[in-house]
Write a protein that holds these residues in place. Structure first.
Motif, PDB file in Angstrom:
ATOM      1  N   LEU A   6      13.766  52.319  56.011  1.00 35.30           N
ATOM      2  CA  LEU A   6      13.156  52.030  57.301  1.00 35.30           C
ATOM      3  C   LEU A   6      14.107  52.393  58.440  1.00 35.30           C
ATOM      4  O   LEU A   6      15.247  51.929  58.469  1.00 35.30           O
ATOM      5  N   THR A   7      13.619  53.196  59.358  1.00 37.60           N
ATOM      6  CA  THR A   7      14.397  53.561  60.529  1.00 37.60           C
ATOM      7  C   THR A   7      14.297  52.437  61.568  1.00 37.60           C
ATOM      8  O   THR A   7      13.517  51.491  61.412  1.00 37.60           O
ATOM      9  N   GLU A   9      12.858  52.576  64.385  1.00 43.77           N
ATOM     10  CA  GLU A   9      11.482  52.567  64.864  1.00 43.77           C
ATOM     11  C   GLU A   9      10.559  51.851  63.877  1.00 43.77           C
ATOM     12  O   GLU A   9       9.669  51.102  64.281  1.00 43.77           O
ATOM     13  N   ASP A  10      10.772  52.072  62.581  1.00 45.41           N
ATOM     14  CA  ASP A  10       9.979  51.387  61.555  1.00 45.41           C
ATOM     15  C   ASP A  10      10.191  49.878  61.628  1.00 45.41           C
ATOM     16  O   ASP A  10       9.254  49.100  61.501  1.00 45.41           O
ATOM     17  N   ILE A  11      11.436  49.475  61.820  1.00 42.83           N
ATOM     18  CA  ILE A  11      11.775  48.056  61.896  1.00 42.83           C
ATOM     19  C   ILE A  11      11.104  47.426  63.115  1.00 42.83           C
ATOM     20  O   ILE A  11      10.520  46.337  63.023  1.00 42.83           O
ATOM     21  N   ARG A  13       8.396  48.469  64.669  1.00 43.48           N
ATOM     22  CA  ARG A  13       6.955  48.438  64.433  1.00 43.48           C
ATOM     23  C   ARG A  13       6.589  47.280  63.496  1.00 43.48           C
ATOM     24  O   ARG A  13       5.648  46.523  63.757  1.00 43.48           O
ATOM     25  N   THR A  14       7.355  47.113  62.438  1.00 46.57           N
ATOM     26  CA  THR A  14       7.112  46.025  61.492  1.00 46.57           C
ATOM     27  C   THR A  14       7.288  44.668  62.154  1.00 46.57           C
ATOM     28  O   THR A  14       6.478  43.757  61.952  1.00 46.57           O
ATOM     29  N   GLU A  17       4.326  43.909  64.259  1.00 53.52           N
ATOM     30  CA  GLU A  17       3.204  43.560  63.391  1.00 53.52           C
ATOM     31  C   GLU A  17       3.346  42.123  62.893  1.00 53.52           C
ATOM     32  O   GLU A  17       2.354  41.382  62.822  1.00 53.52           O
ATOM     33  N   ASP A  45      19.713  52.831  58.596  1.00 57.51           N
ATOM     34  CA  ASP A  45      18.394  52.382  58.189  1.00 57.51           C
ATOM     35  C   ASP A  45      18.512  51.110  57.355  1.00 57.51           C
ATOM     36  O   ASP A  45      19.615  50.616  57.140  1.00 57.51           O
ATOM     37  N   ASP A  48      14.368  46.958  53.954  1.00 55.47           N
ATOM     38  CA  ASP A  48      13.253  46.068  54.256  1.00 55.47           C
ATOM     39  C   ASP A  48      13.535  45.349  55.570  1.00 55.47           C
ATOM     40  O   ASP A  48      14.563  45.591  56.195  1.00 55.47           O
TER      41      ASP A  48
END
Length: 64
Positions: A6-7, A9-11, A13-14, A17, A45, A48
């Motif tokens: 997870l980058t 940005e992914d973190i 976004r998560t 959410e 990264d 999780d």
């Protein structure tokens, strides 16, 4: 099978959410461990998104 990393940005976004699903305010839920290190630039990264919360937020999430 390796899970994708997870980058930052992914973190983010998560995390957003998680806030939306749980209904708790951002001041009550935070990212910890590898995700926090990635957010602060100490790692590229994370595997999780670990999180912690205040007791009131936990009670709100548990009651849902």
């Amino acid at each position: 099978m390796d899970m994708p990393r997870l980058t930052r940005e992914d973190i983010m976004r998560t995390y957003h959410e998680m806030l939306k699903i749980s209904g708790v305010p951002a001041s009550q839920l935070w990212v910890t461990s590898g995700g926090a290190m990635a957010m602060h630039g100490l790692r590229r990264d994370a595997s999780d998104v670990d999180s912690g919360c205040h007791r009131t937020a936990f009670d709100t999430i548990a009651a849902a």
